[in-house]
Design a protein around this motif. Structure first.
Motif, PDB file in Angstrom:
ATOM      1  N   PRO A  75       0.735  -1.302   0.058  1.00 33.11           N
ATOM      2  CA  PRO A  75      -0.063   0.070  -0.192  1.00 33.11           C
ATOM      3  C   PRO A  75       0.901   1.177   0.015  1.00 33.11           C
ATOM      4  O   PRO A  75       1.952   1.256   0.175  1.00 33.11           O
ATOM      5  N   ALA A  76       0.249   2.393   0.020  1.00 31.82           N
ATOM      6  CA  ALA A  76       0.839   3.685  -0.306  1.00 31.82           C
ATOM      7  C   ALA A  76       1.840   3.567  -1.331  1.00 31.82           C
ATOM      8  O   ALA A  76       3.161   3.957  -1.172  1.00 31.82           O
ATOM      9  N   ALA A  77       1.597   3.222  -2.516  1.00 29.72           N
ATOM     10  CA  ALA A  77       2.140   2.757  -3.949  1.00 29.72           C
ATOM     11  C   ALA A  77       2.828   4.358  -4.157  1.00 29.72           C
ATOM     12  O   ALA A  77       1.920   5.405  -3.942  1.00 29.72           O
ATOM     13  N   THR A  78       4.058   4.673  -4.799  1.00 22.41           N
ATOM     14  CA  THR A  78       4.255   5.742  -5.438  1.00 22.41           C
ATOM     15  C   THR A  78       5.186   5.445  -6.594  1.00 22.41           C
ATOM     16  O   THR A  78       5.544   4.402  -6.965  1.00 22.41           O
ATOM     17  N   ILE A  79       5.621   6.602  -7.192  1.00 17.70           N
ATOM     18  CA  ILE A  79       6.635   6.430  -8.590  1.00 17.70           C
ATOM     19  C   ILE A  79       7.657   5.919  -7.703  1.00 17.70           C
ATOM     20  O   ILE A  79       8.555   6.737  -6.918  1.00 17.70           O
ATOM     21  N   GLY A  80       8.366   4.653  -8.124  1.00 18.79           N
ATOM     22  CA  GLY A  80       9.663   4.549  -7.642  1.00 18.79           C
ATOM     23  C   GLY A  80      10.838   4.826  -8.583  1.00 18.79           C
ATOM     24  O   GLY A  80      11.627   5.751  -8.183  1.00 18.79           O
ATOM     25  N   GLU A  81      10.775   4.742  -9.835  1.00 16.90           N
ATOM     26  CA  GLU A  81      11.836   5.281 -10.693  1.00 16.90           C
ATOM     27  C   GLU A  81      11.305   5.526 -12.049  1.00 16.90           C
ATOM     28  O   GLU A  81      10.054   5.126 -12.465  1.00 16.90           O
ATOM     29  N   GLU A  82      12.014   6.384 -12.728  1.00 14.14           N
ATOM     30  CA  GLU A  82      11.507   6.694 -14.368  1.00 14.14           C
ATOM     31  C   GLU A  82      12.781   6.483 -14.898  1.00 14.14           C
ATOM     32  O   GLU A  82      13.657   6.609 -14.743  1.00 14.14           O
ATOM     33  N   LEU A  83      12.127   5.868 -16.212  1.00 16.82           N
ATOM     34  CA  LEU A  83      13.239   5.499 -17.059  1.00 16.82           C
ATOM     35  C   LEU A  83      12.927   5.992 -18.669  1.00 16.82           C
ATOM     36  O   LEU A  83      11.710   5.720 -19.134  1.00 16.82           O
ATOM     37  N   VAL A  84      13.887   6.980 -19.169  1.00 13.66           N
ATOM     38  CA  VAL A  84      13.605   7.463 -20.611  1.00 13.66           C
ATOM     39  C   VAL A  84      14.263   6.338 -21.548  1.00 13.66           C
ATOM     40  O   VAL A  84      15.211   6.024 -21.604  1.00 13.66           O
ATOM     41  N   ILE A  85      13.312   6.023 -22.551  1.00 13.77           N
ATOM     42  CA  ILE A  85      13.727   5.098 -23.508  1.00 13.77           C
ATOM     43  C   ILE A  85      14.070   5.855 -24.721  1.00 13.77           C
ATOM     44  O   ILE A  85      13.403   6.307 -25.307  1.00 13.77           O
ATOM     45  N   ASP A  86      15.346   6.007 -25.103  1.00 16.56           N
ATOM     46  CA  ASP A  86      15.752   6.732 -26.186  1.00 16.56           C
ATOM     47  C   ASP A  86      16.074   6.160 -27.342  1.00 16.56           C
ATOM     48  O   ASP A  86      16.975   6.529 -28.118  1.00 16.56           O
TER      49      ASP A  86
END
Lengths: 309, 333
Positions: free
Chosen positions: A217-228
């Motif tokens: 619970p209380a999920a949030t954004i962990g990581e972001e990854l830009v796919i180039d």
């Protein structure tokens, strides 16, 4: 990337359960540019669908909000068309009539009858379903029905296309086929897409950016990854592309090393203390002390499943 | 037999297997299956008639023995004869009047002429007609009430909670309990110098309505409440108006359940009707049974038995007709 088209700010979501409030999402901050293809990935029950439903307007966030083109999102609407996991076509209408229901509703005033008919057929042709216009959903395969679901969503000319595991219920070959079709269409129309997926390859192949979510619970954004990776992308040649492999590796490592399957080590708590961190977008959310000590009961897990669903 | 190499022996086996397919089509088992579909019901029916034939003479009543199949068959013919001779008489009665009127008009073109209805008693077959008309009117009225209310209950859970106790209480009430009340209310309110319908017809019809609307009401509300949530979301995303939502999403989705309810309702309506007609003296099958019972002739029991079989057969046919309509209308059939 241009200025933000869709913006989620400090979105929190809690559901009322018999055991008290259940916090599903915490501090989701997300900016999406026009024409960007963003995937949300995470384990089951991490609240991906909840994020999508908030953007769609089908759920109201408890705190924070969602702004599209300068307007706050409160209710559902055709400018945020949704493609559902199992096509959600009306079984009593033909393929054509299903798209017509949407087109009729959105372009009743702005298109003539003839223009609407052409627009419906145009969208069906876009997903290669023109030949089945007069069939009912029960008479076509799941993959074909999903194409029609996509055609219906595209026919609304949405500002954002929301896709909730659009290919999850399909077999691998059909899925690959539809992924390619979706890539072509997105390339042509330059539509903004948010897609929920479980499939790492799908996410890397299709997305400009992958948003990886922590477990609830209380999920949030962990990581972001830009796919180039350059477009158009080809699944066969990409397979050996070192960038592709690296991206894939990064997502896998997030999902299976940093975030293991939720029910094992992430106990459900009635109301975990909200961690008041301002920026969580690039850090892995550490489990709170309360969460560590609380015991997981299957009852809690079930309540959580219900709340997410 | 399952080798993939193409040898002469395989060709032989191929033609053999073709023969076998042919043989299987006309084999004893396939024929037996088809015969079974007809044979077993026939055997069941024959055994029942035989049992009836043997047992009926053992049952003595004050009106003679219980009617045997042959007696019932004879009375069925008798009722048909009566119906035909009555029709002939009615025709003669009308032509007689027409001739007389023509005569009067020839003498005096300004004369007012009338044709009176034939005053004879209704026959068994015209009573069947009355019963069908009554049951269909009552059923139609019940559907007209039950489907819209069912939709409202299904759409709005507050309304559902408010109405639920009423449904639970009134659903199990027997038609016989309603009938005196309905009779009195109809007598008091349906007052007209030249009534379009008989009071007995209205009373029977309303009783049928009161008893038969529940299955449709409940099934409709369940069907409406059980619309696929994905489809509801589609409706929300499209911002369908309330009426479009009801007519394009909710109603089609609930059609299979509604029809299941309608079929049960029609069955109940037909059962209730017979009892209602007996007491309300509506000139239908119920009155026929009651009159024969009161009449108490030696043929009465046989004639009642004819009515029993006719009631059963008509009920069966009504259900079949509903099934046919359901197959035409419902998208899942």
């Amino acid at each position: 990337m241009s200025k933000s088209h869709l913006e989620l700010t400090g979105v929190n979501m809690s559901f009322d359960t018999p055991d008290g409030p259940f916090v599903a999402l915490e501090n989701i901050d997300l900016k999406i540019a026009e024409g960007e293809f963003v995937s949300l990935i995470g384990h089951s029950g991490c609240g991906k669908s909840t994020v999508l439903n908030i953007v769609a307007g089908l759920l109201q966030s408890t705190r924070g909000g969602c702004v599209l083109d300068g307007h706050e999102v409160n209710t559902p609407g055709p400018e945020r068309a949704v493609v559902f996991q199992n096509h959600a076509l009306m079984p009593w209408l033909t393929v054509y009539e299903n798209v017509q229901l949407a087109v009729q509703q959105v372009f009743r005033k702005t298109m003539s009858r003839k223009e609407r008919r052409e627009w419906i057929m145009h969208n069906l042709e876009l997903v290669n379903m023109g030949h089945a216009a007069n069939k009912r959903p029960g008479e076509i395969s799941g993959g074909m029905a999903q194409r029609v679901g996509i055609a219906r969503a595209l026919a609304m000319k949405p500002s954002v296309l929301l896709m909730d595991e659009p290919f999850g219920a399909l077999d691998a070959l059909t899925r690959a086929h539809l992924q390619d079709a979706l890539m072509d269409i997105q390339q042509d129309l330059n539509s903004t897409v948010i897609m929920i997926t479980h499939d790492v390859d799908e996410a890397v192949l299709l997305s400009d950016r992958i948003i990886m979510m922590t477990n609830g619970p209380a999920a949030t954004i962990g990581e972001e990854l830009v796919i180039d990776l350059p477009r158009p992308r080809n699944r066969v040649t990409l397979a050996n592309n070192p960038d592709y492999v690296r991206c894939r590796q990064a997502v896998l490592s997030f999902l299976y090393e940093k975030q293991t399957f939720p029910s094992k080590d992430k106990p459900a708590t009635g109301a975990p203390s909200p961690a008041p961190s301002a920026t969580v977008s690039d850090t892995d959310q550490p489990p709170t002390k309360a969460a560590d000590t609380a015991a997981t009961s299957s009852h809690d897990a079930q309540a959580r499943e219900r709340a997410i669903a | 037999m399952t080798t993939l190499t193409n040898t002469p022996s395989d060709k032989v086996s191929a033609s053999q297997s073709a023969l076998r397919v042919l043989a299987e089509t006309f084999s004893a088992r396939a024929l037996g299956d088809r015969a079974q579909a007809l044979l077993l019901p026939t055997i069941g029916l024959a055994l029942f008639v035989a049992f009836w034939h043997v047992m009926a003479p053992q049952v003595n009543t004050s009106l003679g023995t219980f009617p045997a199949p042959a007696d019932v068959f004879e009375q069925a013919g008798q009722l048909w004869q009566e119906h035909q001779s009555e029709q002939e008489r009615a025709e003669r009665f009308i032509t007689m009047q027409e001739n007389r009127n023509a005569g009067i008009l020839a003498d005096n073109p300004d004369a007012e002429v009338r044709i009176r209805d034939y005053p004879g008693a209704p026959t068994f077959f015209s009573q069947i007609g009355t019963s069908l008309l009554t049951v269909l009117s009552g059923f139609f009225l019940a559907s007209l009430i039950a489907v819209p209310i069912g939709i409202l209950i299904g759409l709005n859970r507050y309304f559902a909670a408010a109405v639920n106790p009423l449904i639970q209480i009134f659903k199990p009430v027997s038609p016989l309990a309603w009938l005196p009340l309905v009779t009195m209310v109809v007598s008091a309110t349906y007052v007209s110098a030249d009534p379009m319908f008989e009071k007995a017809f209205i009373t029977s019809m309303i009783t049928v309505t009161l008893c038969s609307l529940w299955p449709t009401l409940i099934n409709t509300s369940v069907g409406v409440a059980a619309v696929d949530p994905d489809l509801l979301n589609v409706s929300k995303v499209l911002r369908l108006s309330f009426w479009t939502h009801v007519f394009k999403v909710v109603l089609p989705s609930a059609i299979p359940m509604i029809f299941t309810g309608l079929r049960v309702s029609l069955g109940i309506a037909w059962m209730v009707l017979i009892a209602a007609e007996m007491l309300a003296q509506n000139p239908g099958l119920g009155k026929f049974v009651w009159d024969e019972f009161q009449n108490g002739s030696s043929q009465s029991l046989s004639r009642i038995m004819v009515a029993v079989l006719a009631i059963g057969f008509i009920g069966f046919v009504l259900d079949r007709i509903m099934l046919l309509i359901q197959k035409k209308v419902a998208w899942n059939e």
